[in-house]
Design an enzyme around this catalytic site. Structure first.
Site, PDB file in Angstrom:
ATOM      1  N   ARG A  79      46.655  42.041  50.976  1.00 32.37           N
ATOM      2  CA  ARG A  79      45.387  41.961  51.706  1.00 32.37           C
ATOM      3  C   ARG A  79      45.500  41.805  53.084  1.00 32.37           C
ATOM      4  O   ARG A  79      46.407  40.678  53.406  1.00 32.37           O
ATOM      5  CB  ARG A  79      44.727  40.724  51.213  1.00 32.37           C
ATOM      6  CG  ARG A  79      43.986  40.813  49.586  1.00 32.37           C
ATOM      7  CD  ARG A  79      43.109  39.646  49.141  1.00 32.37           C
ATOM      8  NE  ARG A  79      42.405  40.336  47.864  1.00 32.37           N
ATOM      9  CZ  ARG A  79      42.963  39.929  46.803  1.00 32.37           C
ATOM     10  NH1 ARG A  79      43.952  39.504  46.502  1.00 32.37           N
ATOM     11  NH2 ARG A  79      42.374  40.387  45.637  1.00 32.37           N
ATOM     12  N   SER A 112      38.730  47.150  49.928  1.00 36.17           N
ATOM     13  CA  SER A 112      39.551  48.038  50.288  1.00 36.17           C
ATOM     14  C   SER A 112      38.824  49.195  50.792  1.00 36.17           C
ATOM     15  O   SER A 112      39.335  50.041  51.713  1.00 36.17           O
ATOM     16  CB  SER A 112      40.612  48.688  49.102  1.00 36.17           C
ATOM     17  OG  SER A 112      41.210  47.467  48.593  1.00 36.17           O
ATOM     18  N   ASP A 137      33.684  45.923  38.252  1.00 36.65           N
ATOM     19  CA  ASP A 137      32.415  45.641  38.752  1.00 36.65           C
ATOM     20  C   ASP A 137      32.064  46.733  39.996  1.00 36.65           C
ATOM     21  O   ASP A 137      31.293  46.381  40.629  1.00 36.65           O
ATOM     22  CB  ASP A 137      32.447  44.490  39.319  1.00 36.65           C
ATOM     23  CG  ASP A 137      33.433  44.053  40.432  1.00 36.65           C
ATOM     24  OD1 ASP A 137      34.494  44.828  40.559  1.00 36.65           O
ATOM     25  OD2 ASP A 137      33.455  43.145  41.111  1.00 36.65           O
ATOM     26  N   SER A 223      36.322  25.823  13.814  1.00 38.06           N
ATOM     27  CA  SER A 223      37.170  25.784  14.845  1.00 38.06           C
ATOM     28  C   SER A 223      36.202  26.900  15.807  1.00 38.06           C
ATOM     29  O   SER A 223      35.525  27.458  15.247  1.00 38.06           O
ATOM     30  CB  SER A 223      38.399  26.435  14.832  1.00 38.06           C
ATOM     31  OG  SER A 223      38.381  27.641  14.179  1.00 38.06           O
ATOM     32  N   HIS A 260      46.892  35.174  35.777  1.00 31.20           N
ATOM     33  CA  HIS A 260      47.628  36.237  36.320  1.00 31.20           C
ATOM     34  C   HIS A 260      48.389  37.326  35.072  1.00 31.20           C
ATOM     35  O   HIS A 260      48.496  38.307  35.497  1.00 31.20           O
ATOM     36  CB  HIS A 260      48.445  35.952  37.229  1.00 31.20           C
ATOM     37  CG  HIS A 260      47.846  35.917  38.700  1.00 31.20           C
ATOM     38  ND1 HIS A 260      47.304  34.682  38.797  1.00 31.20           N
ATOM     39  CD2 HIS A 260      47.689  36.427  39.539  1.00 31.20           C
ATOM     40  CE1 HIS A 260      46.749  34.685  40.163  1.00 31.20           C
ATOM     41  NE2 HIS A 260      46.855  35.817  40.681  1.00 31.20           N
ATOM     42  N   ARG A 263      46.622  40.566  34.866  1.00 30.27           N
ATOM     43  CA  ARG A 263      46.740  41.586  35.942  1.00 30.27           C
ATOM     44  C   ARG A 263      48.045  42.542  35.718  1.00 30.27           C
ATOM     45  O   ARG A 263      48.187  43.576  36.324  1.00 30.27           O
ATOM     46  CB  ARG A 263      47.098  41.139  37.276  1.00 30.27           C
ATOM     47  CG  ARG A 263      45.863  40.298  37.783  1.00 30.27           C
ATOM     48  CD  ARG A 263      45.900  40.256  39.452  1.00 30.27           C
ATOM     49  NE  ARG A 263      44.671  39.639  40.010  1.00 30.27           N
ATOM     50  CZ  ARG A 263      43.602  40.372  40.401  1.00 30.27           C
ATOM     51  NH1 ARG A 263      43.725  41.774  40.106  1.00 30.27           N
ATOM     52  NH2 ARG A 263      42.497  39.730  40.572  1.00 30.27           N
TER      53      ARG A 263
END
Lengths: 330, 330, 330, 330
Positions: A79, A112, A137, A223, A260, A263
């Site tokens: 970024r 971006s 999204d 559960s 993470h 990703r």
């Protein structure tokens, strides 16, 4: 090999923003499509940082071999604060000029694409965007590159959590990614038979959650798993767990934040094929003179959406799917 | 089928304490071995809670079909407060008597074995332990049932984290399970090329960690993963991340706590085979008149270790392996 | 970093014979260990072919980054006919001389070690072997690099086959790798609850198989999987399927040969850690003046075995394990 | 819970034809949707065989717990010869009458739907079809239940094969499922970077394949994977391998038939969610008075297609995708 009669002789490709699985497949596709159409392809490392600092390397078809199945992005992503400044973008324009880059393919998300648009306006560098983000999204494509993989990673993990939840009659709050969007939460919740699914798009209340717990108990469900999107408005998983424990002290309540791991990993077939199609489409689009658009797939058809539209609008959660989740959690 | 001339006509099997992958394979093995030797087998649900509350169900060889590859424990597990009381154990003894159970197979860890020992002393119920825990910290066996699966789950997750760490030049602190033992941390750290591995068995200092960061930077390593065992003395992952960020503000530092995904999932081959061997061994041991021992594998040989010893001593981390980790992180 | 006072200043590493998962982890370990001890490391591509044809490349610690989790071998492997000739080995010796290589680390199986031994006798080049093969049939180490991964790959595949076998009440004959050794077959058979397991080490008869089918039918088992090692003496899976269909025309009989998927894939933790240890050990062994030995792990201890012994003897199948398989298939 | 004012008080659900991953998720969805709408649900075991032989069992919402992530079909499937006869169908009609079943949900492919249609015509039993097959060749839905899982399983396996192909510079012919349709072949070929992809929908010639090999050699590609659909007209993988070896004796040519592993395994998220939606849709459709239709998803919208149309037409391979494959294999 077809002849390239367009003005585009050299394309630069970069990955920007949060990384997502399939970005490497998209890079490979851009490189190979360039090669196919007789265009030189340059990889720009570290996103816009690389454009500013001249991290540019020429990529041939063999330099992307064995890349399609790797997670992450070999070009690295970042970024860039500097690219948000006029000075930063001027440096970037010099790099573009120095290498005679005629156009860019930008693999990334909303932020971006915004960067690319400003850069295009100021310095006239055409670009086409490829939607690469796990959040799904972005308007203008049914799916973004990385979403299907992230979703399957989340579900694999929740399946494992369910094993231990069931063995111990526990209540688990599991946070999945999705800052503004509940796609991963809703679909992973359906796929793992979650008791309740809390997403930013819906106004959830803690009382609704408690009702769900009580219904479950009546039915002998011992559960439960509650899926919570990162961006859920009601509060984070830790708070939800605390409130639940206060209300039902007899519950054995646990929290897991998947984080993470969502990703990374080798991309699924859907992400590899999507990335492959969009990479080719971006190159073909630039050759055809398009710019400031995003390549996407809608109903299995290739569609170019103006970047402004892609940024402004958002994919919406399917209301029918929320109802399906509701029916099946009974 | 061999004739069973021992006094053992009925065996009860239970899983107790934290669940681990492979417990189902162990249950299946006990049930099938009982069947093979002409012994009736009862499953006791919810660990010692089930013994107290008479949650007992007879299990035949077909009732454990398609079970070997499932995570969790079909008999469910629990930590029983009541069994720690004399009264609780008396209730449990009545259940044992009611069902004419001659002996127990207890699948679990240290705490579960301690419970079995006291119960045996007070009420004369013979038992053999099968080590089922992901922590691998039980003396008398090279590996515990569940450890290999948990380790591979951790490494799969860390591989994914590395994809994104590398793409962004980040420093990740990853917490893996292991309250008192660094087996998962050390082995997963070696297997994923971690920069540093912090385990309870070693006196680590934050300065050593900082030295490791600096060495890495000198060598041009741009991203790093630090593996931290849950029971690490230096502090949790969040504190370590905070101190690191204070020392190196330019680092992009992230934290992931792998948590309960390490307890679930389909067991690896090593865990399925180990559980299968130990389940058979426990039944054969009881037939042979053994009690108060734990079945384990040492150097590929079946070994029965007195429970007291198994509880008191602990598997020790291999010092050579720590050196290997050190050499390879360079 | 320790000072290297030995005569070994430069080590060449190669992978030879059939590839196995974890070879890359072993290469990485040799390269990093050399770096640690101040030794230059050269990678020799394509096994002995590369030694003959001078495919030699210097490898630094960064050149093996992100390699530990990749299947296959980045140095590539080959079976060299020319190295079996005196002339071929003379060419190889010239390459060794040209690059001032003081010693070799040979990652491979029996055949590769035999080649190294002859080469050492004729041209005086010291070497240490690292056992890399999926078959696990090398004496002097409990496990070979690649075996655990291949086994888990086989079991993942058989789990999938079992889903469809159970859904259709079918009999499946599944061939797994293992030309002379039944390790993969026996362990994958136990781990998947196979009805019968046919391995080269045992004298199996088709009648025994038929008895197993009949016992299963009596017990109401409606689907069955029979695991057959590649090197099974009774005949291949297709013949076995044919005979079974002739005897039981009502059976729905299917065949699957798992084949080369067993050689690839990201290595398991056990294989990564084993490869890491043995790579370091090989370098340390050469520094200590050892040669003509194989590094292995026995009962979690590092052991160097004379190559002649490693080649002549073979790991033997554990008879107890065959009995466990028998008990659990009931 | 909404009130059910339709005539449908009892629904039978069955799985028929070849099994596919996600069938269990579809069963679960039908059972839970019935429960939600106050309809009794019966499971019919073994497909139409179970209808003939009265293998009927009532299913409540708890009886399908922990089912969504399991491969295969718990109701089992079969291809029934007897149901193709008038007498067979009469027996089946008696079972339907006996249990007061008002309508059926049939999970399967073309053949199963044809059976349902004839049965409906003869005996007036309404039904809705849910497309469950790995081949993805059914008209009226973008994807069939099981296709995404089978595709990912194929690609996981081919990724492993590529590891060993690359290590040895080999040519691999890999056969994937798809008797009449090339969906798995085309998409798995793109996703694994195959040199060539042979599918039933295209007229391939062996000369084209040889041209592909020669192009690859010119470009320095040292290993290659050729994906061949089961139903490819040019001949099977073994023949193709033989011809290739005759033409290029220097090639190291290998063959792998992926086979039945493609039918099993835990379903992907896409298949779980699709199955969940279609199961609910089938029940809602029957309540709304629909019959003789198939529930499918087209462009993320629920669509009911007349069964006759679903059987007659076929999903067509996307020509653009074939071009993408061509561009990327360069």
């Amino acid at each position: 090999m077809p002849q390239n009669i367009s003005k585009i002789k050299k394309i630069g490709v970069l990955t920007s923003g949060g990384d997502s699985p399939g970005m490497n497949a998209a890079i490979r596709s851009v490189v190979r499509a360039c090669n196919y159409y007789g265009i030189v392809c340059c990889g720009i490392r570290m996103g816009y940082e690389g454009l500013i600092n001249d991290y540019v390397v020429e990529l041939g078809p063999r330099s992307v071999r064995n890349l399609i199945n790797r997670g992450g992005t070999e070009l690295k992503s970042a970024r860039s604060q500097e690219f948000r400044t006029k000075e930063g973008r001027e440096k970037a324009a010099k790099t573009v000029k120095k290498h005679n880059i005629d156009a860019l393919v930008i693999i990334g998300g909303d932020g971006s694409f915004t960067g690319g648009t400003i850069f295009q306006k100021e310095h006239g560098v055409p670009f086409i965007g490829v939607p690469g983000t796990i959040d799904n999204d972005i308007f203008g494509t049914d799916y973004t590159v990385g979403y299907d993989t992230a979703l399957n990673t989340a579900v694999d993990a929740i399946d494992k959590i369910r094993d231990t939840a069931t063995s111990h009659n526990r209540v688990f709050f599991v946070e999945v990614m999705g800052r503004d969007a509940g796609f991963i939460a809703l679909n992973s919740g359906i796929a793992t038979g979650a008791l309740d699914i809390l997403i930013p798009e819906e106004k959830d209340s803690i009382e609704d959650l408690f009702i769900a717990f009580e219904k479950a108990q009546e039915k002998g469900k011992s559960s439960s798993i509650v899926i919570v999107a990162e961006g859920e408005k009601l509060g984070g998983v830790y708070d939800l767990a605390k409130f639940t424990k206060m209300k039902y002290p007899e519950f054995d309540v646990k929290v897991t934040v998947l984080g993470h791991i969502q990703r990374g990993g080798s991309p699924t077939v859907a992400d590899r094929v999507l990335a492959s199609r969009l990479g080719v489409a971006a190159v073909e689009g630039l050759i055809a003179g398009k710019s400031n658009v995003m390549a996407g797939m809608q109903s299995s058809k290739l569609v170019f959406t103006p970047i402004e539209e892609a940024i402004k609008k958002h994919n919406e959660i399917d209301k029918d799917l929320i109802k399906v989740a509701d029916i099946l959690s009974t």
